[in-house]
Each structure stands twice: as structure tokens, then as C-alpha cells.
Design an enzyme around this catalytic site. Sequence first.
Site, PDB file in Angstrom:
ATOM      1  N   TYR A 120       0.682  -1.205   0.082  1.00 34.26           N
ATOM      2  CA  TYR A 120      -0.005  -0.063  -0.175  1.00 34.26           C
ATOM      3  C   TYR A 120       0.638   1.204   0.037  1.00 34.26           C
ATOM      4  O   TYR A 120       2.057   1.070   0.135  1.00 34.26           O
ATOM      5  CB  TYR A 120      -1.166   0.001   1.046  1.00 34.26           C
ATOM      6  CG  TYR A 120      -0.675  -0.047   2.323  1.00 34.26           C
ATOM      7  CD1 TYR A 120       0.687   0.078   3.170  1.00 34.26           C
ATOM      8  CD2 TYR A 120      -1.759  -0.287   3.539  1.00 34.26           C
ATOM      9  CE1 TYR A 120       0.791   0.166   4.384  1.00 34.26           C
ATOM     10  CE2 TYR A 120      -1.306  -0.330   4.927  1.00 34.26           C
ATOM     11  CZ  TYR A 120      -0.233  -0.244   5.436  1.00 34.26           C
ATOM     12  OH  TYR A 120       0.142  -0.161   6.731  1.00 34.26           O
ATOM     13  N   GLU A 121       0.194   2.275  -0.178  1.00 35.74           N
ATOM     14  CA  GLU A 121       0.867   3.872  -0.267  1.00 35.74           C
ATOM     15  C   GLU A 121       2.054   3.859  -1.472  1.00 35.74           C
ATOM     16  O   GLU A 121       3.015   4.293  -1.104  1.00 35.74           O
ATOM     17  CB  GLU A 121       1.419   4.144   0.976  1.00 35.74           C
ATOM     18  CG  GLU A 121       0.716   4.828   1.948  1.00 35.74           C
ATOM     19  CD  GLU A 121       0.403   6.210   1.535  1.00 35.74           C
ATOM     20  OE1 GLU A 121       0.916   6.825   0.757  1.00 35.74           O
ATOM     21  OE2 GLU A 121      -0.946   6.538   1.772  1.00 35.74           O
TER      22      GLU A 121
END
Lengths: 603, 603
Positions: B440-441
Site C-alpha cells: 500500500y501507499e
Amino acid sequence: MTDFKAPVSDINFLVNDVFKFEQHYKTFPAYEEATPDLVDAIVEECAKFCENELAPLNHSGDKEGCSFDNGEVTTPSGFKDAYQQYIEAGWQGLAHPTEYGGQGLPVSLGLIKSELVGTANWSFGMYPGLSLGAMNTILEHGSDEQKNIYMPKLTEGTWSGTMCLTEAQCGTDLGQIRTKAEPNDDGSYSITGSKIFISAGEHDLTENIIHIVLARLPNAPKGTRGISLFIVPKFLINEDNSIGERNPVVCGSIEDKMGIKASATAVLNFDGAKGYLIGPENKGLECMFTFMNTARIGTAIQGVAASELGYQTSLAYAKDRMSMRSLSGKKAPDQIADPIIHHPDVRRMLLTQKAIVEGGRAMTYYAAKIADEMDQASCPEQKEAADNKLGFLTPILKAFLTELGNESASHAIQVFGGHGYIKEWGLEQNARDVRISSLYEGTTGIQALDLVGRKILLDRAQLFKAFSIEILAFCKDHSMISGNPQKKRMHKFIWQLSKEVANWQRHTVSLMLKARKDRDFVGSCSVDYLMYSGYIFMAYMWAMMAQSANENLTAGKGDKNFNKAKVRTAEFYFDRIFPRVKTLTNTMMSDANSLMKIEIDQF
Amino acid sequence: MTDFKAPVSDINFLVNDVFKFEQHYKTFPAYEEATPDLVDAIVEECAKFCENELAPLNHSGDKEGCSFDNGEVTTPSGFKDAYQQYIEAGWQGLAHPTEYGGQGLPVSLGLIKSELVGTANWSFGMYPGLSLGAMNTILEHGSDEQKNIYMPKLTEGTWSGTMCLTEAQCGTDLGQIRTKAEPNDDGSYSITGSKIFISAGEHDLTENIIHIVLARLPNAPKGTRGISLFIVPKFLINEDNSIGERNPVVCGSIEDKMGIKASATAVLNFDGAKGYLIGPENKGLECMFTFMNTARIGTAIQGVAASELGYQTSLAYAKDRMSMRSLSGKKAPDQIADPIIHHPDVRRMLLTQKAIVEGGRAMTYYAAKIADEMDQASCPEQKEAADNKLGFLTPILKAFLTELGNESASHAIQVFGGHGYIKEWGLEQNARDVRISSLYEGTTGIQALDLVGRKILLDRAQLFKAFSIEILAFCKDHSMISGNPQKKRMHKFIWQLSKEVANWQRHTVSLMLKARKDRDFVGSCSVDYLMYSGYIFMAYMWAMMAQSANENLTAGKGDKNFNKAKVRTAEFYFDRIFPRVKTLTNTMMSDANSLMKIEIDQF
């Protein structure tokens, strides 16, 4: 989730083109029946069974897990039925003696079956897999009576078996075992103690479970020299071979674990359970070790299996998922974005998996041929030679391939981005399932100590020498010096491989000298040395595969794309994976001081 | 499971000895209140809260998970109460403006808080963590009215916030977003579409949830240039600032995922929900990116957090578990075996974790100081300079530390052997939880493209140059040439570090030249180049820490064992971890052909 497809072309390439199993089988009279047609048919049949019956239960088995109630274990829905089909088709006895109802086919074919079963559903494969361990123990060390009682049912698969080694206080250090065996008047023994981590220790798939148990006789010597091996059936066997009364060996609980949730990991409590000595008194560990090599190749296969499953799934996704444009220009101009397989870093992750799974599979097939030689040796010297060679390769196979299997499974998740973290794709299960592989059957650290301590130092590197010379001979045969212009294609592989094998020889000698002066160095270099050896072994396999694929391409034999892919994956391996040796040769030779000088209270 | 202890001494060492936060804070008038005593008290207080309230909910939170019923999400037992305590103690507004009820303390202190919270219980930390993202967006881009409506409640923590970017068809490639925003007559917008992977998207911890949503205005340009940003509250706010009617943004389901199970990952369906434009039309992505750096440091911290948790747990076990004898002679002769911490390979696994967690923490604190500079810049030029430096380091921090966090968590399991696979020890949870961090990110691959594409190539390596020169200046200051005999202790670190920084400069130039000729090379080298850069950054940190520890030792300051441990861990890093650059420099410069030549149907 992507439907699992058994990698039949890859298997056939190794069996036919690279390792030429046909000629190999012909050298053993007992393998006479294993003709190419039969081998083909068996691989096809097994593939079909695994794709249609086992793979569909893999994800549901994880979700449902095993359940435990008052000593009884229920396997997930569908497992009982699938197991029934598995034994009815005769898969359990495939490579076991015909005299007990087996098919007497080659050990190597049995390993291919294990690979297919394990790739489709590793948890399922644990039940028949552990049974094979018990079968091999009884075959090797049991009396004729014991063989006659247990082998037919185990070979048939209506009974299964386990290996009961670990206790709460010890797994690696089996000398600490406390389970006791008290002699009874009738020649049997009364077994008392508690075992943990017993895979397939309790389940609902078979009518009986035959436990092979490590325990101590009264007044046995301390440590590993006082351990004996016992057969302890869940249900005792009547004189007419029918199932008798329940033996007091009871499952106390099953473990709640990271993965392989459909495989029951039991705590077994032996409360004066009736057991029968197998093999000589106090020689239990030696007996166990006689087939440890085969068992460990079985575990090495888990690394290959997880890599295959992850690769298939992430490859399909990479062809399908569209995100961003290729750096070198639009590849799917009609679409909103390009399929991610066009992105170099996605290719890096896919090719890493491909190199690991195909290179790893080749390593296990190479070892499987030696397992055949051991099985079919015509004299003790031949058997010992094969056993020794396998003994040298086994810790490498087991630790290296399971470590790389973990890496590969993680790449498969990474190709999916955030979606890889979601259960429905099955890739997070694959990563959880394979995590056990570098822990059980001897951790990576233990394999590395076995390699450096026993197989290099104690052996004075004789086995190492033979294997490294074999690789150099291969290099010589396929080097440009041999005058054949066709060898040019092999040049880059041969050059890198032979150079690194020479380094491997040099480093091994240095390691031996350094280990003499500092015992801690043995442990401090061991894992890096094992991984280093693994990358060389795998490079040897990739060079062999490139060689066979090039031959096929020249001869116009087989699928052109398939053979080209092999050559390109070999290029990838030598360009992007093999350079890992550069770091390993550096760290493994580094002084043990950087590990040992720090005091315990400074950690 | 081992009780979590906040690593207060390690934090203090960085804050006081290495990075000298006292002097640093003094340079900013707004940080006047952040005196050493206050910082100390806050770290202590936060440590206590995390140890006593959050850590005990980590394992139970994983076991119980979040539950979903008809649009409502229930967090695991204890979370609601812990969150109440968290906001009552004022932790949410620690580093946010006093005018909205925050404490106005330094950004860096806020990151230390996030680290402690996240180490104790990452899933818990996601709820306030995502809220910080929403708060920063509103602070940076909201109108005064918007700030007045939302900031007080968000700062207080009675409301929380989310970031709604991802849709089913796109995560990385946000240009594909389909969610629509139709203007209403009252100046608001009607938001329609579906978002997935929304962390903290629905839960029972706060009375309202403020979603920051990426959507398209009618006739917006295609792709990333047509995306705008909207505030969409779960409950609309009345004119008197009280909670009004329910907005039609409904949680359709939550994901069943590998880990961070106590953190709800929601599918959110916007069915004509009322939203308010924030920032300029069609500039949504630019607005998002303004604080992406801080958000990504927040994610980098997950790598450090998981390493710390795994290290603590496996260290305690390694001191306790007895197995086999030390290779260099019995260490606990009275016991049945030696504690496994005496075995070199166990030390290798422990020290690898120690080097990663402490080196990684130093990297994030180094970056946190720059985040302070950005936050407190006295002019746009200063702000831009800090933002740029942070922008260069962020992809390295995010990808490198999360990759190493995964590695570290796996070593922790490995120290435990088979027991590491069992849920009760919490290490398999730690490995599952941290697996999300490199996804994620922005995945590792995306961070690497950001580094090589934007921060090296587009920037013509100006930021790179400045950072590498800074390291060389440090090396010069602490080299033996400077004439100080005390520098001798630093020699081995300085020598290796400066040599490798010179290589880094050389390779970066080659990379830039090669990338001009072959665009695919940008992607093919990117991840290896990022990891290479990470090992250099971490080596810089270890050299700095060794320098501070040596100074302390000379001055007789602080705990001798603690400082010695720092020096020895630095030695370990340079001996055993830093040589990974040898492989990376080789593979990253390798031709893109080995990735690109293989055809799609040859995979």
C-alpha cells in the site's frame, strides 16, 4: 483465483530432454515397466487428478481448516472424498514394492507425483506424505512380521502413518526427548509421554493411524544415543489383522497456525500406549536418518510447489491487469492502459519466480535420479555412494529451495499489488503455507550446519569435490574450446558457471582452514555458504536446461517458444539471480567475531 | 507472547545523542515548548500507554478481526475503549495546530508517537493514522470555512478521516478513476462511484468519518489531469456544527485479508453522496501529493515497527530456549543444553533484525527532522528545499524499510523454529501484518520508479548529489586524515562508506546515461537501485550512530553496554549487511534485455 494447471510440459522437458529418464530407468531391471509411455500416462493422469480434485479444495481447506473435538479431528469438507479417490487410484503405493500391493515404480516418479499433489494442495499432500515416512521406516527397519502387518494397508492407503519426534522442550535437539518406553511381558512396550507438532497425527481420512515414535527405554544412555524407535498404532491390530481395541494415544489438541491449516498438526498424548520396537534398541536416531534424505527432498519440493502456484497465478494477473503505460511506448494503444506484464519490474518479479520454480524443479529431479540409484543399488557400495551424494545435496535442496520458495511466493503477491493481500486470490495463503517449509524437517540453520559440519568438514569435502568436478566436466564438454561452433550460445553460461565453481572450490578450502581455528566460524558461515552452494547448483541446472533447449532448437524438436523461453530464463538467471553469489562469498567468509563478540546483555 | 516494551533508550539515543533534537527544535520559534524535558515526558507517557493499553489488544484484535453487518463495522473488543483513551489523552492532535485544539508540537514528535503506537498495535494505529492524512489535506488545501468545520473535531479525534483513492480497476494508475462528482445548485457536489481498499473507511470508533475522495467533474480532462478532491462526510454537518443527516456513502463490505485484521478495509459505495470540493478543480492529484511524503514516512515506520516487535520477541526466546551445545564449548554446563543465543546463526538472525530496526529507526528520524524543517519553513524557498530533500529520501525510506521489515519479521519467526509458525507467539501475525507495507501507499516498484524517474532523471540528480556530498562530508569529518587518533575506531566504517558513496555517484551517472538510450532500463534497474541506495543511507546512519556511541564511551556518558552494543551492531552491519551492495550494483546495471526480450507467450 486462477485454476491450477499441472506444469506437464516442464516436467516432460526435464524427464525426456534434460535428464533422459528413459535411459536412466533402463539401467535398473526393477524399473523395466517404467517405459516412456507409462511415465507419460502416469504424469497425465496425476495432473488431471490434481487439477480436478485437489486444487479446488486448496482454498476452501484453508478457510475451513481442521476442527478438533474431544480427541477427534475432522478434516475440511471434501478431503475425505478426495483421499478416497487418491487411494482408490493407487497413488499411495506408486513407488512402493509390489509384494505389499504397490506398483513398484521408480522413486523419482513418486517424487513427481508428490510435487503435483503438493502444488495443487500442499495441506492435503501432508497426509499421504507423512505416511510415506512411516512406510519407509517400516520397510527399512521393520521385521518381516511388522512389514506383513503394516505395509499392505499403508501401501493401499486405508491406514496412514506419522513420525512422532518433537516434544515441547525439543525439536532439533532430540537428545532431550523424555517419552518413555517400558517393556511389557509380551515383548511389547508401554509408551508414555507427549509429542507435539505431529503432522497428520489425528484425522478422519483412514481407519487406522500408525505412529512411529521416538522414546527412551529404561536405563537408556543419555542424549541421542539412548533413543529407540517404536510402532504405536492408534488401533491395535488383532491376530487376524483386523482392527482391534483403541490404544491410549490420544490427540490433546491441534495447533492454530499461520498456514497449512487443512493439515492437522496434533499434540499426541501417549498414556501407556502399546508400542513395538522397530530397529535395534537405542539406535532410533540412526534409523530415522536412513531415509531423512528422501523426506527432506519431499520438503524441498514445497519450495518448488509454492513457486509454481504463485507464478501461475501472478502471470495470469500480469497479462490481464492494466495499469499505466509501458516506459518504451504504448503496448495496448486501444486500451485505457497497458497490461502490467509490459513493465520491466513486473517482468523481473515474474522471471524471478520462473527461474526459481524451473531451476528448483530441475534440482529436485536431479536428486530424484540419485534416489532411484540408491533404491536400486545392486550392492551396498553402490547404495552408500548414492546415499552419500544425496546426503551432500539434501541440505542444499531443502534449505535453499524452501528459502527461495518463500521469496517466490512473496513476489507473486507483489505482482498483484494490494490485491495480493486479499484472501480471495489465494496468494497470501500460498505465502503462509510455504512459510513452514524452512522451519520443519530441520530449519535452514540446521540444514546449513549439516552441510558444513558433516558434509564438508567431517567428510573432508570429498563429496563436494566430486560434485564440483562433475560440474566442471559439464562445463568442459560444452565450452567453446571443444571446437563446436554451436557451443557459442552456451558460452556465457559456461563461462560464468565454471568461474564460480572454481571460486566455490577455493572458498570451500578457505572455509575448512578457517573452521579449524574457530569452531564458531562453522556456524557463522553456514547459512550463507549453503545459499551460495544452492545458487551454483541452480546455475548448473540452468546451464543444463539451456543446453537441452538449444539442442532442441537446433534439431527443430518440440515447441519453439517453449525452448526459447528456457534459454531466455537461463539468461535471466545468470544476469539477475546468479550475481547473488557476490554478496554471499563476501559475507560467508567474514569473521565470526562480528556475531560472537557482542555480549548477551548487549543485544 | 512476550510483553511489548517501548524502545525508549533507543529513541532517546537518537533524539539526544545522534540527531540532537534539542538544538534542532530551538531553531524554530513554534517548537519552543518542545524542551528536552517535555519530549522526554511525552515519549515516556506514550510508551506507557502503548505498552499497557494498545499492545494487549494486538493479538486479540487479529484473532477477532473486524466484523461487518449491513453497512456497519464493529472493531475488535477493547478498541473502542482504547481509542477513547487515546483521544482523551490528546494524542491525535499532538503535532497539529493549537488553533484547532492541537498541541502544536513538532512533526517529528508526532512520528515518534506513530512509531510507538504502530509497534504496539499497527492495526489500531491505522485508524488515527488515516485520519492524519485527511487532517493534513484539509489543513493544506481546505478553505478557512472547511478548516473551521472539520479540523477541531478531527484534531480532537471525535471524528476521523480517510483517503479514498483506489477503485477496483485502478490503484497505482489513478488516471483510470471513474467516480463522478456532479455539481449541485448549492455549490456542493453529488458523488457517485465505488472505492475499494479504504482503510478505516467504516468503524465504530468515532461519531463521524470525513472521507477525502478523488472524483471526476463533468467534462474533466481524461486521465490524471481531470481528477478533483472532495470532502464527503459520513454524516452531514448542520449549520450549528452538530451532526446532521446520514450521507449516502455506505460500506458495502470489508476485505478478508492476510493481516492487519483489526483494521477495517472498506468497500465504500457513494450513491449521490454530498461532497465539497477541496482545492482547485482538476488538481486533485497534485493536492494529494503535497503531503504524500509524510504519509509515506508513516508507512516506512511500519517496517521499523514490525522489526522491533519481532526482534524483542525472538530475542527473549533466544535467551530462554535451550537446544544443542555451542560449537565452541558448553555455555550453560549445568543445563541440558545451551540457550540458542549462543549459536552463531541465531545471532546472525538476531543481529540482522537489530541492525534493521535500529538503522531503520535512525533513517526515519533523520527524515523526521527534515519534515520539521518543511513544517516550520520561514519562506517558500526553504519549504521547497526541505520538501525536495524529503521527496528524494521518501521512496527509499518507504520501499527499503518495508522490504527490510518483511525480512526482519521472517527472521523473528525463524529464530523460533517450528514454534514461530504457531499463532500464540504472535510472530506469524507480525509477518502477516507487515506484508501489506510494501504494497500500500505505492508498491516497492512504484517507489522505485518515483526515485529513478522523478528524483534522479527528471531532477538531473541534483538532490542525489547534495545528499551524497553530505555523506562524504560526514566521512571527511570523521576520517583519520582529520588527525584525531580517536577517529581510528571509526576508520573501518568511514572507509567502506565513503568508498561505496563514490561508487553510488559513479553508478548513478552510468544509470542516467543508460536510461537515455533505453527507457525500459529505468524500470529494469529501479528496484535494485532503490535497495542499493537504501543500504547506503542505512550505512550512513550506522556510521553516525557508531560515532555518537564512541563519543559517549570516550566521555563515559550513558550506559556503557548500550553504547558498546551500538558499535558492535554497526560492525555487524558493515560486515554482514552492507555487502549486499555487491550483488545489487551488479544486477541493477545489467541490461534491460534480460527482462524485455522474452515474449509474452514465452512466459
